[in-house]
Design a protein around this motif. Structure first.
Motif, mmCIF file in Angstrom:
data_model
loop_
_atom_site.group_PDB
_atom_site.id
_atom_site.type_symbol
_atom_site.label_atom_id
_atom_site.label_comp_id
_atom_site.label_asym_id
_atom_site.label_seq_id
_atom_site.Cartn_x
_atom_site.Cartn_y
_atom_site.Cartn_z
ATOM 1 N N ASP A 85 0.814 -1.210 0.000
ATOM 2 C CA ASP A 85 0.000 0.000 0.000
ATOM 3 C C ASP A 85 0.851 1.265 0.000
ATOM 4 N N ARG A 86 2.121 1.128 0.357
ATOM 5 C CA ARG A 86 3.016 2.284 0.372
ATOM 6 C C ARG A 86 4.101 2.148 -0.693
ATOM 7 N N SER A 87 3.744 1.519 -1.785
ATOM 8 C CA SER A 87 4.714 1.279 -2.849
ATOM 9 C C SER A 87 5.327 2.583 -3.356
ATOM 10 N N ALA A 88 4.507 3.605 -3.570
ATOM 11 C CA ALA A 88 5.020 4.866 -4.109
ATOM 12 C C ALA A 88 6.046 5.479 -3.164
ATOM 13 N N SER A 89 5.733 5.462 -1.871
ATOM 14 C CA SER A 89 6.667 6.033 -0.896
ATOM 15 C C SER A 89 7.948 5.204 -0.829
ATOM 16 N N ALA A 90 7.803 3.876 -0.884
ATOM 17 C CA ALA A 90 8.981 3.006 -0.828
ATOM 18 C C ALA A 90 9.906 3.265 -2.008
ATOM 19 N N HIS A 91 9.350 3.417 -3.196
ATOM 20 C CA HIS A 91 10.180 3.663 -4.370
ATOM 21 C C HIS A 91 10.770 5.071 -4.342
ATOM 22 N N ARG A 92 10.087 6.015 -3.698
ATOM 23 C CA ARG A 92 10.678 7.339 -3.487
ATOM 24 C C ARG A 92 11.931 7.225 -2.632
ATOM 25 N N VAL A 93 11.833 6.431 -1.542
ATOM 26 C CA VAL A 93 12.987 6.232 -0.664
ATOM 27 C C VAL A 93 14.122 5.565 -1.427
ATOM 28 N N LEU A 94 13.793 4.539 -2.200
ATOM 29 C CA LEU A 94 14.811 3.825 -2.965
ATOM 30 C C LEU A 94 15.510 4.758 -3.949
ATOM 31 N N ALA A 95 14.729 5.560 -4.654
ATOM 32 C CA ALA A 95 15.319 6.488 -5.617
ATOM 33 C C ALA A 95 16.169 7.542 -4.923
ATOM 34 N N GLY A 96 15.701 8.031 -3.778
ATOM 35 C CA GLY A 96 16.463 9.032 -3.040
ATOM 36 C C GLY A 96 17.771 8.493 -2.513
ATOM 37 N N LEU A 97 17.800 7.186 -2.232
ATOM 38 C CA LEU A 97 19.022 6.564 -1.735
ATOM 39 C C LEU A 97 20.104 6.572 -2.810
ATOM 40 N N GLY A 98 19.710 6.274 -4.039
ATOM 41 C CA GLY A 98 20.659 6.318 -5.149
ATOM 42 C C GLY A 98 21.769 5.299 -5.038
ATOM 43 N N LEU A 99 21.474 4.140 -4.449
ATOM 44 C CA LEU A 99 22.475 3.096 -4.246
ATOM 45 C C LEU A 99 22.207 1.965 -5.226
ATOM 46 N N GLU A 100 23.237 1.485 -5.895
ATOM 47 C CA GLU A 100 23.052 0.461 -6.928
ATOM 48 C C GLU A 100 22.533 -0.852 -6.345
ATOM 49 N N ASN A 101 23.149 -1.308 -5.295
ATOM 50 C CA ASN A 101 22.786 -2.594 -4.705
ATOM 51 C C ASN A 101 21.679 -2.404 -3.671
ATOM 52 N N ALA A 102 20.482 -2.158 -4.155
ATOM 53 C CA ALA A 102 19.361 -1.875 -3.251
ATOM 54 C C ALA A 102 18.057 -2.250 -3.937
ATOM 55 N N ARG A 103 17.060 -2.588 -3.127
ATOM 56 C CA ARG A 103 15.738 -2.910 -3.668
ATOM 57 C C ARG A 103 14.695 -2.702 -2.588
ATOM 58 N N VAL A 104 13.409 -2.801 -2.967
ATOM 59 C CA VAL A 104 12.305 -2.749 -2.022
ATOM 60 C C VAL A 104 11.934 -4.185 -1.627
ATOM 61 N N ALA A 105 11.767 -4.415 -0.325
ATOM 62 C CA ALA A 105 11.324 -5.710 0.190
ATOM 63 C C ALA A 105 9.888 -5.558 0.678
ATOM 64 N N PHE A 106 8.944 -6.031 -0.120
ATOM 65 C CA PHE A 106 7.530 -5.875 0.207
ATOM 66 C C PHE A 106 7.051 -6.980 1.139
ATOM 67 N N ASP A 107 6.139 -6.610 2.028
ATOM 68 C CA ASP A 107 5.477 -7.566 2.910
ATOM 69 C C ASP A 107 4.884 -8.693 2.054
ATOM 70 N N PRO A 108 5.290 -9.948 2.281
ATOM 71 C CA PRO A 108 4.780 -11.040 1.451
ATOM 72 C C PRO A 108 3.344 -11.440 1.776
ATOM 73 N N GLU A 109 2.825 -10.960 2.915
ATOM 74 C CA GLU A 109 1.436 -11.250 3.288
ATOM 75 C C GLU A 109 0.743 -9.935 3.639
ATOM 76 N N PRO A 110 0.505 -9.096 2.648
ATOM 77 C CA PRO A 110 -0.023 -7.751 2.939
ATOM 78 C C PRO A 110 -1.409 -7.750 3.557
ATOM 79 N N ASP A 111 -2.160 -8.842 3.385
ATOM 80 C CA ASP A 111 -3.491 -8.914 3.983
ATOM 81 C C ASP A 111 -3.486 -9.606 5.343
ATOM 82 N N GLY A 112 -2.309 -9.970 5.829
ATOM 83 C CA GLY A 112 -2.207 -10.616 7.127
ATOM 84 C C GLY A 112 -2.334 -9.621 8.266
ATOM 85 N N PRO A 113 -2.259 -10.103 9.513
ATOM 86 C CA PRO A 113 -2.323 -9.195 10.664
ATOM 87 C C PRO A 113 -1.221 -8.140 10.568
ATOM 88 N N PRO A 114 -1.507 -6.894 10.959
ATOM 89 C CA PRO A 114 -0.476 -5.848 10.869
ATOM 90 C C PRO A 114 0.797 -6.253 11.607
#
Length: 365
Positions: free
Chosen positions: A21-50
């Motif tokens: 649900d916060r994909s846009a913000s996560a990719h903003r952070v990733l882009a702002g970091l500007g580091l080659e060896n980096a990625r977004v790690a998304f919650d694999p169970e987004p509909d699970g308990p918080p």
């Protein structure tokens, strides 16, 4: 002892832990970091308990994807100082075997130590919270992989990733540090893990313009005055034996140092003058006596460092560290917008309290 590596020998990879649900913000952070060896790690169970654990496990495990010496895990709601990566590499070169956080929130226990670091010239403080700030946490690569396994196999029911990280690091005898000033700020996005009632959790002292850190670490005194942000009460914590039973009301501690409640209230009235403040008087008094105790202890442990602060108000880090104390302490009890508008007044109010403590209180050894 191993020699401290230069920043050229620190090779950093990173992951941004995020909910889809916060994909846009996560990719903003990733882009702002500007580091080659980096990625977004998304919650694999987004509909699970918080829970922050699911994405945290993946984020720390990502250290296996990249070569390097250290792995940085960021949350999806942060912003960076200017030159963040270069500054982070420098910090990690100074503390290559530690867990290094680049953020601590303004009302936490560690934040009160961080203010002392700003005022006395130290570049880092030990984490004294019952959790490790994980908004921006860097670990040696093998330790990051070990933490990923720990978060998968050894967490307790209902435990958050920051609490589990603290338990993990303590169990392995790894020092957890916060760099001061902070190189990361926490944004006010809605919490996805049940922390909405915690109020704004900004940095104790964010340096958007960037900051240079040396290898110094504050030697924490035994006693730490603070305000419990969730209860609005001033207490003094014994860091050598940090359990609720050893915490004492700050007013009682100040009485043992020679202060009186009438004298403290009169001093607050003089400092406020005719200016109204956006906080109830009793709550403001709790913040005031905390700053009085901080000033008294600073003068005791770092003599001669309180009085020069008034001449250092034009230093951004000093002004910010002073201005965040009241909003951080009273954030769930007072209008945060009104507190922010009075930042300069609040900084001077806190400084007046510290000066009073340094001049009128005599802590024992």
């Amino acid at each position: 002892m191993h020699p401290t590596p230069s920043r050229s020998f620190v090779v950093l990879s990173a992951s941004v832990m995020a909910h889809p649900d916060r994909s846009a913000s996560a990719h903003r952070v990733l882009a702002g970091l500007g580091l080659e060896n980096a990625r977004v790690a998304f919650d694999p169970e987004p509909d699970g308990p918080p829970s922050s654990l699911r994405s945290a496990r993946l984020a720390y495990a990502d250290a296996a994807r990249y070569p390097g010496t250290h792995h940085l895990v960021l949350q999806d709601d942060v912003t960076f100082s200017e030159g963040f990566v270069e500054s982070a590499l420098s910090c990690l070169s100074h503390h290559p075997d530690s867990a290094v956080s680049f953020f601590v929130e303004w009302g936490s226990r560690t934040a009160f130590l961080a203010r002392w670091a700003v005022f006395t010239g130290a570049a880092a403080v030990p984490v004294v919270n019952p959790y490790v700030p994980t908004q921006a946490l860097a670990l040696p690569r093998p330790l990051a992989l070990d933490l990923a396994r720990f978060l998968t196999e050894d967490t307790e029911q209902g435990e958050a990733d920051d609490e589990a990280a603290r338990r993990f690091l303590r169990g392995r005898g790894v020092q957890a540090l916060v760099m001061v000033p902070n190189l990361v700020e926490h944004e006010d996005l809605p919490s996805l893990t049940g922390n909405s009632g915690h109020g704004a959790r900004h940095s104790v002292c964010f340096a958007p313009e960037g900051a240079a850190h040396d290898a110094s670490v504050l030697a924490a005194p035994r006693l730490l005055p603070m305000v419990g942000w969730n209860v609005g009460r001033a207490v003094v914590v014994d860091l050598h034996h940090d359990v609720p039973a050893t915490r004492r009301p700050t007013l009682d501690v100040l009485a043992s140092w020679g202060a009186t409640e009438p004298g403290l209230r009169a001093a607050l009235d003089r400092a406020i003058g005719a200016r109204p403040y956006p906080a109830a008087p009793d709550l403001l008094f709790e913040a005031w006596i905390t700053a009085v105790a901080l000033g008294a202890l600073q003068e005791r442990h770092w003599p001669g460092t309180v009085r020069p602060l008034r001449g250092r108000l034009d230093e951004p880090s000093v002004a910010r560290a002073l201005a965040t104390l009241v909003p951080g302490a009273l954030r769930v009890f007072a209008d945060p917008v009104a507190l922010r508008r009075r930042a300069d007044d609040l900084a001077r109010l806190v400084l007046s309290a510290m000066e009073y403590g340094a001049a009128h209180c005599r802590p024992g050894r």
